[in-house]
Each structure stands twice: as structure tokens, then as C-alpha cells.
Motif scaffolding. Structure first.
Motif, PDB file in Angstrom:
ATOM      1  N   SER A  31     -13.728  -1.658 -12.671  1.00  0.00           N
ATOM      2  CA  SER A  31     -12.283  -1.805 -12.869  1.00  0.00           C
ATOM      3  C   SER A  31     -11.525  -0.599 -12.322  1.00  0.00           C
ATOM      4  O   SER A  31     -10.431  -0.739 -11.781  1.00  0.00           O
ATOM      5  CB  SER A  31     -11.957  -2.018 -14.347  1.00  0.00           C
ATOM      6  N   GLU A  32     -12.126   0.593 -12.437  1.00  0.00           N
ATOM      7  CA  GLU A  32     -11.470   1.779 -11.886  1.00  0.00           C
ATOM      8  C   GLU A  32     -11.474   1.750 -10.359  1.00  0.00           C
ATOM      9  O   GLU A  32     -10.518   2.162  -9.721  1.00  0.00           O
ATOM     10  CB  GLU A  32     -12.174   3.038 -12.378  1.00  0.00           C
ATOM     11  N   LEU A  33     -12.544   1.222  -9.776  1.00  0.00           N
ATOM     12  CA  LEU A  33     -12.621   1.110  -8.320  1.00  0.00           C
ATOM     13  C   LEU A  33     -11.546   0.167  -7.790  1.00  0.00           C
ATOM     14  O   LEU A  33     -10.941   0.425  -6.753  1.00  0.00           O
ATOM     15  CB  LEU A  33     -14.007   0.626  -7.899  1.00  0.00           C
ATOM     16  N   GLN A  34     -11.282  -0.902  -8.506  1.00  0.00           N
ATOM     17  CA  GLN A  34     -10.262  -1.848  -8.068  1.00  0.00           C
ATOM     18  C   GLN A  34      -8.871  -1.246  -8.095  1.00  0.00           C
ATOM     19  O   GLN A  34      -8.004  -1.671  -7.341  1.00  0.00           O
ATOM     20  CB  GLN A  34     -10.307  -3.114  -8.913  1.00  0.00           C
ATOM     21  N   THR A  35      -8.635  -0.236  -8.915  1.00  0.00           N
ATOM     22  CA  THR A  35      -7.320   0.411  -8.919  1.00  0.00           C
ATOM     23  C   THR A  35      -7.116   1.258  -7.673  1.00  0.00           C
ATOM     24  O   THR A  35      -5.985   1.508  -7.279  1.00  0.00           O
ATOM     25  CB  THR A  35      -7.138   1.297 -10.171  1.00  0.00           C
ATOM     26  N   TYR A  36      -8.210   1.702  -7.029  1.00  0.00           N
ATOM     27  CA  TYR A  36      -8.097   2.521  -5.825  1.00  0.00           C
ATOM     28  C   TYR A  36      -8.052   1.704  -4.546  1.00  0.00           C
ATOM     29  O   TYR A  36      -7.673   2.226  -3.494  1.00  0.00           O
ATOM     30  CB  TYR A  36      -9.275   3.501  -5.731  1.00  0.00           C
ATOM     31  N   ILE A  37      -8.472   0.456  -4.578  1.00  0.00           N
ATOM     32  CA  ILE A  37      -8.607  -0.341  -3.363  1.00  0.00           C
ATOM     33  C   ILE A  37      -7.249  -0.623  -2.719  1.00  0.00           C
ATOM     34  O   ILE A  37      -7.103  -0.508  -1.504  1.00  0.00           O
ATOM     35  CB  ILE A  37      -9.351  -1.662  -3.660  1.00  0.00           C
ATOM     36  N   ASP A  38      -6.251  -0.983  -3.494  1.00  0.00           N
ATOM     37  CA  ASP A  38      -4.939  -1.315  -2.928  1.00  0.00           C
ATOM     38  C   ASP A  38      -4.310  -0.120  -2.211  1.00  0.00           C
ATOM     39  O   ASP A  38      -3.870  -0.261  -1.066  1.00  0.00           O
ATOM     40  CB  ASP A  38      -4.024  -1.859  -4.024  1.00  0.00           C
ATOM     41  N   PRO A  39      -4.276   1.070  -2.808  1.00  0.00           N
ATOM     42  CA  PRO A  39      -3.712   2.212  -2.069  1.00  0.00           C
ATOM     43  C   PRO A  39      -4.519   2.590  -0.821  1.00  0.00           C
ATOM     44  O   PRO A  39      -3.944   2.966   0.203  1.00  0.00           O
ATOM     45  CB  PRO A  39      -3.727   3.355  -3.077  1.00  0.00           C
ATOM     46  N   VAL A  40      -5.848   2.464  -0.888  1.00  0.00           N
ATOM     47  CA  VAL A  40      -6.674   2.791   0.284  1.00  0.00           C
ATOM     48  C   VAL A  40      -6.416   1.787   1.407  1.00  0.00           C
ATOM     49  O   VAL A  40      -6.305   2.165   2.573  1.00  0.00           O
ATOM     50  CB  VAL A  40      -8.170   2.831  -0.105  1.00  0.00           C
ATOM     51  N   GLY A  41      -6.305   0.513   1.058  1.00  0.00           N
ATOM     52  CA  GLY A  41      -5.992  -0.499   2.075  1.00  0.00           C
ATOM     53  C   GLY A  41      -4.639  -0.254   2.717  1.00  0.00           C
ATOM     54  O   GLY A  41      -4.482  -0.376   3.938  1.00  0.00           O
ATOM     55  N   ASN A  42      -3.647   0.096   1.901  1.00  0.00           N
ATOM     56  CA  ASN A  42      -2.318   0.406   2.451  1.00  0.00           C
ATOM     57  C   ASN A  42      -2.351   1.649   3.325  1.00  0.00           C
ATOM     58  O   ASN A  42      -1.684   1.711   4.358  1.00  0.00           O
ATOM     59  CB  ASN A  42      -1.308   0.588   1.326  1.00  0.00           C
ATOM     60  N   LEU A  43      -3.136   2.652   2.941  1.00  0.00           N
ATOM     61  CA  LEU A  43      -3.263   3.868   3.736  1.00  0.00           C
ATOM     62  C   LEU A  43      -3.879   3.574   5.098  1.00  0.00           C
ATOM     63  O   LEU A  43      -3.425   4.090   6.123  1.00  0.00           O
ATOM     64  CB  LEU A  43      -4.102   4.907   2.990  1.00  0.00           C
ATOM     65  N   ILE A  44      -4.879   2.718   5.121  1.00  0.00           N
ATOM     66  CA  ILE A  44      -5.505   2.348   6.392  1.00  0.00           C
ATOM     67  C   ILE A  44      -4.516   1.600   7.276  1.00  0.00           C
ATOM     68  O   ILE A  44      -4.450   1.818   8.490  1.00  0.00           O
ATOM     69  CB  ILE A  44      -6.785   1.527   6.150  1.00  0.00           C
ATOM     70  N   LEU A  45      -3.706   0.714   6.685  1.00  0.00           N
ATOM     71  CA  LEU A  45      -2.691   0.008   7.466  1.00  0.00           C
ATOM     72  C   LEU A  45      -1.647   0.980   8.024  1.00  0.00           C
ATOM     73  O   LEU A  45      -1.196   0.838   9.171  1.00  0.00           O
ATOM     74  CB  LEU A  45      -2.017  -1.059   6.607  1.00  0.00           C
ATOM     75  N   ILE A  46      -1.255   1.977   7.260  1.00  0.00           N
ATOM     76  CA  ILE A  46      -0.288   2.971   7.733  1.00  0.00           C
ATOM     77  C   ILE A  46      -0.879   3.794   8.872  1.00  0.00           C
ATOM     78  O   ILE A  46      -0.208   4.053   9.880  1.00  0.00           O
ATOM     79  CB  ILE A  46       0.169   3.868   6.561  1.00  0.00           C
ATOM     80  N   VAL A  47      -2.141   4.199   8.731  1.00  0.00           N
ATOM     81  CA  VAL A  47      -2.793   4.955   9.808  1.00  0.00           C
ATOM     82  C   VAL A  47      -2.876   4.103  11.075  1.00  0.00           C
ATOM     83  O   VAL A  47      -2.658   4.595  12.187  1.00  0.00           O
ATOM     84  CB  VAL A  47      -4.191   5.436   9.356  1.00  0.00           C
ATOM     85  N   GLY A  48      -3.169   2.818  10.910  1.00  0.00           N
ATOM     86  CA  GLY A  48      -3.200   1.913  12.069  1.00  0.00           C
ATOM     87  C   GLY A  48      -1.849   1.812  12.752  1.00  0.00           C
ATOM     88  O   GLY A  48      -1.763   1.779  13.982  1.00  0.00           O
ATOM     89  N   ALA A  49      -0.775   1.770  11.978  1.00  0.00           N
ATOM     90  CA  ALA A  49       0.565   1.707  12.566  1.00  0.00           C
ATOM     91  C   ALA A  49       0.904   2.993  13.308  1.00  0.00           C
ATOM     92  O   ALA A  49       1.478   2.962  14.405  1.00  0.00           O
ATOM     93  CB  ALA A  49       1.596   1.444  11.473  1.00  0.00           C
ATOM     94  N   ILE A  50       0.530   4.141  12.743  1.00  0.00           N
ATOM     95  CA  ILE A  50       0.798   5.420  13.408  1.00  0.00           C
ATOM     96  C   ILE A  50      -0.013   5.528  14.704  1.00  0.00           C
ATOM     97  O   ILE A  50       0.511   5.961  15.740  1.00  0.00           O
ATOM     98  CB  ILE A  50       0.494   6.595  12.451  1.00  0.00           C
ATOM     99  N   VAL A  51      -1.272   5.119  14.661  1.00  0.00           N
ATOM    100  CA  VAL A  51      -2.101   5.141  15.872  1.00  0.00           C
ATOM    101  C   VAL A  51      -1.508   4.211  16.924  1.00  0.00           C
ATOM    102  O   VAL A  51      -1.501   4.532  18.121  1.00  0.00           O
ATOM    103  CB  VAL A  51      -3.560   4.756  15.535  1.00  0.00           C
TER     104      VAL A  51
END
Length: 97
Positions: A31-51
Motif C-alpha cells: 500500500s505504501e508503494l502504491q502511494t509513490y507510483i503516481d508521483p513517479v509516473g508523473n515525474l517520468i512524464l515531465i522528464v519526457g516532455a523536457i527531453v
């Protein structure tokens, strides 16, 4: 012999209690891991947009300077952007968020 039997039963009881805490610990960790997944996914999308933005600027500079290797640069930058975007979506889908 009595001492050995006592130690054996104490070890057996401590192992049983450890297994009982293990299931609750795994559930808490999941359950704690699932709380981190959404921010990590959004961070990867932001890095993709910057790249993608940086790649677009670099390809534009190559194109304006008349470089013959523009198509190769476009494919490389676009491939990296698509990879980062897909990874962000797949992480969210894999963990069910």
C-alpha cells in the motif's frame, strides 16, 4: 533434554509470530508503494516532455544550419521521448494506479 525442548518450542513460537507479522508487513509495504507510483509516473512524464523540448530545439538548430543528419537526430530524440512517455504510462498501469 528438557532444555532443548523448551528452546525448540520458543523458536517455533517466534517463527510463527514472525510469519504473522510478515503478511501484514507485505500488505503495508504494497500500500505504501502504491502511494509513490503516481508521483513517479508523473515525474517520468515531465522528464519526457523536457527531453522532447530540448530535442526539438536541437533538431531545429541542426535543420537551420543545413546539417544532412537531421532525420537521424529527429528519430533519436523522438524515440527517447516516446520511450519515456510509454514508461510513465506502463508504470501506472502495472501497479494499477
Amino acid at each position: 533434554m528438557k532444555k532443548f525442548t523448551t528452546i525448540f518450542f520458543l523458536a517455533l513460537l517466534s517463527a510463527a509470530s514472525a510469519f504473522g507479522q510478515g503478511a501484514a508487513g507485505i500488505d503495508a509495504g504494497a500500500s505504501e508503494l502504491q502511494t509513490y507510483i503516481d508521483p513517479v509516473g508523473n515525474l517520468i512524464l515531465i522528464v519526457g516532455a523536457i527531453v522532447g523540448l530540448i530535442g526539438g530545439v536541437r533538431v531545429y538548430i541542426k535543420w537551420n544550419s543545413g546539417d544532412q543528419d537531421t532525420q537521424k537526430a529527429v528519430m533519436g530524440w523522438m524515440g527517447s521521448c516516446v520511450f519515456l512517455m510509454v514508461v510513465g504510462v506502463v508504470i501506472k498501469a502495472f501497479f494499477g494506479v
